[in-house]
Design an enzyme around this catalytic site. Structure first.
Site, PDB file in Angstrom:
ATOM      1  N   LYS A 189       0.850  -1.203   0.000  1.00 50.48           N
ATOM      2  CA  LYS A 189       0.000   0.000   0.000  1.00 50.48           C
ATOM      3  C   LYS A 189       0.881   1.246   0.000  1.00 50.48           C
ATOM      4  CE  LYS A 189      -0.280  -0.130   5.031  1.00 50.48           C
ATOM      5  NZ  LYS A 189      -1.012  -0.738   6.154  1.00 50.48           N
TER       6      LYS A 189
ATOM      7  N   ARG B 235     -10.351   0.452  15.369  1.00 50.56           N
ATOM      8  CA  ARG B 235     -10.335   1.372  14.240  1.00 50.56           C
ATOM      9  C   ARG B 235     -11.440   0.956  13.261  1.00 50.56           C
ATOM     10  NH1 ARG B 235      -4.757   1.642  10.881  1.00 50.56           N
ATOM     11  NH2 ARG B 235      -5.571  -0.363  10.230  1.00 50.56           N
TER      12      ARG B 235
ATOM     13  N   TYR C  53      15.467  31.174   6.396  1.00 52.18           N
ATOM     14  CA  TYR C  53      14.237  31.810   6.896  1.00 52.18           C
ATOM     15  C   TYR C  53      14.275  31.950   8.413  1.00 52.18           C
ATOM     16  CZ  TYR C  53      11.640  31.242   2.499  1.00 52.18           C
ATOM     17  OH  TYR C  53      11.187  31.323   1.216  1.00 52.18           O
TER      18      TYR C  53
ATOM     19  N   MET D 129      11.442  24.926   1.194  1.00 51.07           N
ATOM     20  CA  MET D 129      10.678  24.051   0.295  1.00 51.07           C
ATOM     21  C   MET D 129      11.598  23.257  -0.634  1.00 51.07           C
ATOM     22  SD  MET D 129       7.469  25.156  -2.122  1.00 51.07           S
ATOM     23  CE  MET D 129       6.564  26.009  -0.844  1.00 51.07           C
TER      24      MET D 129
HETATM   25  C1  LIG Z   1      -0.222  -1.761   6.788  1.00 49.07           C
HETATM   26  C2  LIG Z   1      -0.831  -3.023   7.199  1.00 49.07           C
HETATM   27  C3  LIG Z   1      -0.031  -4.143   7.479  1.00 49.07           C
HETATM   28  C4  LIG Z   1       1.478  -4.123   7.462  1.00 49.07           C
HETATM   29  O1  LIG Z   1       1.993  -3.596   8.655  1.00 49.07           O
HETATM   30  P1  LIG Z   1       3.583  -3.609   8.867  1.00 49.07           P
HETATM   31  O2  LIG Z   1       3.790  -3.163  10.258  1.00 49.07           O
HETATM   32  O3  LIG Z   1       4.142  -2.640   7.898  1.00 49.07           O
HETATM   33  O4  LIG Z   1       4.019  -4.987   8.609  1.00 49.07           O
HETATM   34  C5  LIG Z   1      -0.665  -5.340   7.757  1.00 49.07           C
HETATM   35  N1  LIG Z   1      -2.011  -5.414   7.788  1.00 49.07           N
HETATM   36  C6  LIG Z   1      -2.809  -4.353   7.552  1.00 49.07           C
HETATM   37  C7  LIG Z   1      -4.275  -4.510   7.616  1.00 49.07           C
HETATM   38  C8  LIG Z   1      -2.238  -3.132   7.256  1.00 49.07           C
HETATM   39  O5  LIG Z   1      -3.040  -2.072   7.010  1.00 49.07           O
END
Ligand SMILES: *Cc1c(COP(=O)(O)O)cnc(C)c1O
Length: 381
Positions: free
Chosen positions: A41, A138, A269, A317
């Site tokens: 992801k 969550r 800055y 930046m």
């Molecule tokens: C991001 C994620 C992971 C991976 O977590 P890591 O700590 O990077 O291994 C596993 N399961 C879900 C549902 C996630 O969103």
């Protein structure tokens, strides 16, 4: 290093050999039984999802995890053939998911019903995953509602529940018994589904720290993100046995400008730095728009010619100023290591994260798209 000298010299180098190394090292550590779902992801935590996924597919990875169906579509375009699980999806994305054979995750019965209807309209039975909230707090079917959810879900004819998953909140803390509670609840949730006649093929709990710290969370599939990219430093407990890992991303630039200034010169800055001695000041073409965050102003280092040069003044930046007074041999055009190794010294994403009071994931995810990713691998040479 495939460098095109007509470009700005700020580049992220993504070492695909290190990615392979980490995968093999993790597999060896967790044993042959659990398969690894590679979590790619957020563009593989900033490393580049297509290139990383292709490399992992070559070494045998068959499961990939993404946050959005859109990310899954990109992987399919890039030639990823395996199972692609999308942890989130939104109303109206049913056709996109089905068209690209993505595996959606559901935890709301009305969304599952809408998906069942979409699959039914195409005359197919489609695999889905159900996420259980066992303590992350969550998203997920609340643990207390699993029975009710399973009874409803078992009635849908056009979906097949091929997986149940949950996500840990504290697996990096070996002493915290919340993970044991989450494991127990997940196993109970699986029994509840099985009692309703649902036999999921995949039951997965573990993220990176879970897979290392809690062997009883490994089951047949583990979901590994950060460890694949070598980012173990702040997601694994210190001093706990774990696989050997190598950082996959390095970040380089070059010195663009050098000047000598007297004591009392203000830099950047806000004039947040004033030279205390006659100084040599270098400027490098990287700034917060590249993800080299403003919070690193006056509180970080880069490596040049094997020596640490402190970041002085505000990170702006597009530019960052560094103190070269103690490294007089530096010239314009010299390589600057922002993340990576240089002659026995190194700066890890974890080190930058510590200066920013965050974790390395946020650092690599934050290296912006303005910074080209250059993929290196000895296998291509
Ligand atoms: C991001 C994620 C992971 C991976 O977590 P890591 O700590 O990077 O291994 C596993 N399961 C879900 C549902 C996630 O969103």
């Amino acid at each position: 290093m495939n460098e095109n000298s007509a470009e700005r010299p700020t580049k992220a180098i993504v070492d695909l050999d290190h990615l392979r190394f980490n995968y093999t090292s993790i597999k060896r550590f967790i044993g042959p039984e659990p398969q690894v779902m590679a979590i790619v992801k957020a563009d593989a935590y900033g490393h580049g999802a297509n290139e990383c996924s292709k490399t992992l597919q070559q070494v045998g990875v068959k499961h990939f995890g993404v946050a959005l169906p859109e990310e899954g579509v990109e992987l399919r375009k890039g030639g990823i053939a395996g199972r692609i699980v999308c942890f989130g999806n939104w109303p109206g994305q049913e056709q996109m998911i089905i068209a690209d054979r993505l595996t959606p995750v559901f935890f709301q019965i009305d969304r599952l019903k809408a998906f069942d209807e979409s699959a039914g309209a195409q005359g197919i039975v489609y695999p889905v995953v159900i996420k259980i909230d066992t303590g992350m707090g969550r998203v997920g079917v609340p643990f207390g509602s699993v029975g009710e959810f399973a009874s409803e879900a078992a009635k849908f004819k056009n979906i097949k529940i091929e997986g149940l998953m949950t996500h840990f909140s504290t697996a990096d803390q070996p002493q915290n018994n919340l993970t044991d509670t989450q494991i127990r609840r997940f196993n109970k949730a699986a029994e509840i589904f099985q009692a309703k006649g649902v036999q999921p093929k995949y039951l997965d709990m573990a993220n990176s720290p879970g897979a290392i710290v809690f062997p009883n969370s490994r089951s047949s599939l583990v979901r590994i993100g950060g460890l694949l990219y070598g980012l173990g430093g702040d997601v694994l407990p210190k001093g706990f046995p774990g696989p050997e890992l190598k950082a996959v991303m390095s970040l380089y630039s070059k010195v663009s400008f050098i000047k000598r200034v007297p004591a009392g010169t203000t830099i950047g800055y806000g004039a947040s730095f004033v030279t205390k001695r006659d100084s040599v000041i270098g400027t490098i073409p990287i700034g917060y728009n590249d993800g080299y965050r403003r919070g690193l102003s006056n509180s970080s280092n880069v490596l040049i010619r094997g020596k640490f040069a402190p970041v002085i003044g505000r990170v702006s930046m597009d530019w960052t100023t560094i103190d070269l007074t103690d490294i007089p041999e530096v010239n314009v055009g010299d390589r600057v290591t922002v993340i990576g190794n240089d002659q026995g010294h190194r700066i890890l994403a974890e080190d930058i994260a510590e200066s920013l009071n965050t974790i390395s994931y946020e650092v690599t995810c934050g290296i912006s798209r303005r910074v080209p990713r250059v993929y290196v691998s000895d296998q291509d040479r």
